[in-house]
Design an enzyme around this catalytic site. Structure first.
Site, mmCIF file in Angstrom:
data_model
loop_
_atom_site.group_PDB
_atom_site.id
_atom_site.type_symbol
_atom_site.label_atom_id
_atom_site.label_comp_id
_atom_site.label_asym_id
_atom_site.label_seq_id
_atom_site.Cartn_x
_atom_site.Cartn_y
_atom_site.Cartn_z
ATOM 1 N N SER A 526 0.832 -1.209 0.000
ATOM 2 C CA SER A 526 0.000 0.000 0.000
ATOM 3 C C SER A 526 0.865 1.257 0.000
ATOM 4 O O SER A 526 1.720 1.433 -0.864
ATOM 5 C CB SER A 526 -0.944 -0.048 1.203
ATOM 6 O OG SER A 526 -1.929 0.948 1.119
ATOM 7 N N ASP A 611 -9.758 -2.638 -6.539
ATOM 8 C CA ASP A 611 -9.248 -1.942 -5.360
ATOM 9 C C ASP A 611 -9.601 -0.460 -5.462
ATOM 10 O O ASP A 611 -9.106 0.251 -6.336
ATOM 11 C CB ASP A 611 -7.732 -2.130 -5.279
ATOM 12 C CG ASP A 611 -7.134 -1.598 -3.982
ATOM 13 O OD1 ASP A 611 -7.809 -0.819 -3.290
ATOM 14 O OD2 ASP A 611 -5.992 -1.961 -3.674
ATOM 15 N N HIS A 656 -7.770 -4.943 -0.909
ATOM 16 C CA HIS A 656 -6.599 -4.082 -0.775
ATOM 17 C C HIS A 656 -5.647 -4.585 0.305
ATOM 18 O O HIS A 656 -4.424 -4.460 0.177
ATOM 19 C CB HIS A 656 -7.037 -2.648 -0.443
ATOM 20 C CG HIS A 656 -5.890 -1.710 -0.217
ATOM 21 N ND1 HIS A 656 -5.137 -1.200 -1.241
ATOM 22 C CD2 HIS A 656 -5.337 -1.222 0.928
ATOM 23 C CE1 HIS A 656 -4.183 -0.422 -0.755
ATOM 24 N NE2 HIS A 656 -4.284 -0.426 0.560
#
Length: 685
Positions: A526, A611, A656
């Protein structure tokens, strides 16, 4: 009614984590045979066969290590007034207190919700244990729904009494009043009150946030007296409360939001205990105010962290505050402070290997103790209990009786960054530090949102370490390891500091004789990919391989699009590109906008097609530019060495944070490890 014995349930729990998948995943062949660009490496039949043998060997070991640690303690048990509950991800079971060997009754099953909602995310018991509220997540998406189940009497139902869609957080005020927040396109702005009566269900909107930079969630004080509505942005917060003695009243404001003011509240004996960043250097300190006069002029300071340490968390017991504290080298401590005069502070040292402290799920009754799990990436969780009555910290069970732990080292280091700041670094290894020159090295980084690196136990990390790997965790600025000031020092206009810190950590390790660039890999997920990607643009020679999962790579493009769900909310972390100074700063480090023709480390990038947190278009743009830059470099310079591999592994869904399903999660571990960590760095393993 579904009855399962406790021994059978333990067996099912173990089996649910240790799966038997089909033997060969097509990823291996597709990875090395598709594509015509110079960034794809084709393997011979003999090489593919060797890789498949390695694959089978690695999968067997991965399954074995997960079986070995399948029954370590975890936060899956919680207690009510009359029963103990166990949650296994799909179902919830209970048995009467004091009857551990009795049969356990299934009181909830995630399948009751239907529609592909299958993983339990949050569980709350009502105060008298008559109702159960459970949030379940939709498979491969972030959507959740809350299901209410009655617990009184004999449980016959095989479905929920009520289902609430798009619910993120919720708490019971009483057995018939539930407060909950809703989430739409990742934004959580509204709080509702649900009143259950014999004849009707009444839903009332009690709070609506108007500022899109704020996020709203519901929580409850440990003594169950207050339900709080917590409104937070990246730079400020405000809290409202509802007294459970008057559960149908509208929320009362504690302190209105002010730029730069962050605070959190607990309650005991008609006093608010407030953790606010009003201490030195805008760090957290503990303050107290009467519940009847909650505003800031009535806040009285009680405790500030000792210089060199920062407060990471707080639990409020009957007459005691329990603080989780980190020192300058990220070592964990427990500190306790009496809440009555004379205020007495005690410090409790934790094992040197402890890297992660996870509070256990709070039950509905006991306020005299604080239970938590201690672990590290390579040490399985150990359950500890602090008793306020005995003022004693103890291990609650022998967690080594079924695990033969090989000795390992936890070394705390510091790296001098470009501006002279000392950056903490945690190194986990089996051989002595002086014997790590030829050891492969796996680095971890995050450095965003004031969030600490995840250092909880991971069986696959344990396996890598036992295979001779050194594991390094870089606590760079932008994260939260050294407190709020540490986060501020690596956010907005200071974001490049995190990149400099990461480079300093790697160079320090290599200088100390820990591995070398040809044996060094970096993994990030991320927002951590921002630092990893920026490092690859500026110091690609430091690494051999990079693994990015759900990566944020096009900061500039994303932050210029206010139609995306998180853009406005995230300005407090990355800046606002509409401000020229911010635009220039983001453009200076954004991974996608600083790619140049050069030899990059090989990369495996895992992305998810739906996502909503990280736009797929930015990842695709990054991969395309990266492959083109490598191709230009190898063509221009006539590179004869091994060409870097750049692979985009595009998965369906919107997970995610990675797949909840254990089978899929283990497969991601396999791909990341066998393909990159093992094959690229140790091809002969």
């Amino acid at each position: 009614m579904n009855l399962i014995s406790s021994s059978c349930l333990l067996l099912l729990r173990s089996f649910s984590r240790n799966i038997h998948r089909r033997n060969t995943h097509p990823f291996i062949s597709r990875l090395y045979t598709e594509g015509s660009s110079q960034t794809t490496v084709e393997l011979s039949k003999a090489q593919l066969q060797k890789l498949r043998v390695q694959e089978q060997r690695f999968k067997r070991r991965l399954h074995s290590v997960h079986r070995k640690f399948s029954v370590v303690p975890e936060n899956s048990e919680f207690q009510g007034q009359h029963h103990v509950y166990f949650e296994d991800g799909k179902g919830i079971y209970r048995s009467p207190l004091g009857h551990d060997e009795q049969e356990m009754l299934e009181v909830f099953n995630a399948d009751w919700g239907g529609g592909g909602y299958g993983t339990i995310q949050r569980v709350r018991l009502s105060p008298s244990e008559t109702m159960l509220a459970v949030a379940v997540k939709k498979d491969h998406h972030e959507e959740t729904r809350c299901m209410l189940v009655p617990l009184g009497g004999v449980i016959h139902c095989q479905k929920a009494l009520l289902v609430l869609d798009n619910v993120l957080s919720f708490e019971w005020a009483t057995d018939d009043v539930l407060y909950y927040s809703t989430q739409e396109t990742l934004r959580c702005l509204c709080v509702f009150r649900l009143h259950l009566s014999d004849s009707d269900v009444e839903t009332t909107l009690v709070y609506k946030e108007k500022d899109p930079e704020f996020f709203v969630e519901v929580s409850r004080s440990r003594d169950q007296r207050l339900v709080t509505i917590n409104c937070s942005s990246k730079i400020s917060s405000e809290v409202w409360f509802v007294d459970s003695k008057t559960p149908l009243s509208f929320p009362t404001l504690i302190q209105s939001r002010q730029p730069g003011l962050l605070y959190h509240v607990e309650h005991s004996d008609n006093y608010l205990f407030i953790l606010a960043n009003t201490g030195a250097n805008q760090e957290y300190q503990l303050l107290r105010a009467p519940l009847a006069s909650p505003t800031m002029p009535h806040w009285v300071p009680l405790f500030s962290a000792v210089p060199g340490t920062v407060i990471k968390d707080m639990e409020l017991l009957q007459d005691l505050c329990v603080f989780t504290v980190k020192d300058s080298q990220c070592r964990l401590q427990i500190q306790t402070l009496s809440t009555q005069e004379p205020y007495q502070l005690n410090t409790h040292q934790l094992p040197h290997w402890a890297c992660d402290l996870s509070p256990q799920r709070v039950g509905t009754v006991d306020r005299g103790s604080f239970g938590f799990l201690l672990s590290s990436p390579v040490h399985p969780p150990v359950r500890y209990l602090y008793s306020s009555r005995e003022q004693k910290l103890s291990v609650t069970e022998d967690t080594t009786k079924y695990i033969s732990l090989t000795e390992f080292n936890t070394t705390r280091l510091q790296a001098a960054s470009q501006d002279g700041t000392m950056v903490p670094l945690t190194l986990l290894h089996m051989p002595a530090l002086s014997e790590l020159h030829k050891a492969p090295l796996l680095l971890h980084v995050y450095g965003a949102y004031g969030v600490d690196l995840n250092m909880a136990f991971s069986p696959e990390k344990r396996m890598l370490m036992e295979d001779g790997w050194a594991l390094a965790y870089c606590h760079v600025r932008g994260g939260g390891e050294r407190g709020l000031a540490w986060h501020r020092a690596g956010s907005v206009l200071q974001k490049r500091r995190g990149v400099e810190d990461l480079a300093a950590c790697i160079q320090t390790l290599h200088h100390l004789g820990v591995s070398h660039p040809a044996l060094t890999a970096l993994t990030a997920r991320s927002a951590g990919a921002v630092l990893a990607g920026a490092l690859c643009n500026h110091n690609p020679q430091l690494l051999k391989a990079v693994i990015l999962q759900a990566p944020f790579l096009d900061v500039l493009g994303t932050m210029q699009d206010p139609s995306l769900p998180l853009t406005i909310e995230e300005r407090g972390e990355w800046g606002d590109p509409l401000i020229r100074e911010h635009w220039d700063n983001i453009a200076s480090y954004c991974p996608c906008h600083n790619i140049i023709p050069q030899l990059y480390p090989s990369m495996l990038i895992t992305a998810y097609s739906e996502d909503h947190r990280v736009p797929l278009s930015g990842i695709m743009k990054y991969v395309e530019r990266l492959k083109k830059a490598i191709q230009v470099c190898t063509t221009r310079d006539g590179v004869n060495a091994r060409v870097p591999v750049v692979i985009l592994d595009l998965q369906p869904g919107g997970d995610h944070f990675g797949p909840e399903d254990f089978h899929l999660s283990l497969n991601e571990v396999y791909k990341n490890s066998i393909i990159f960590i093992l094959h690229l760095i140790r091809p002969n393993c």
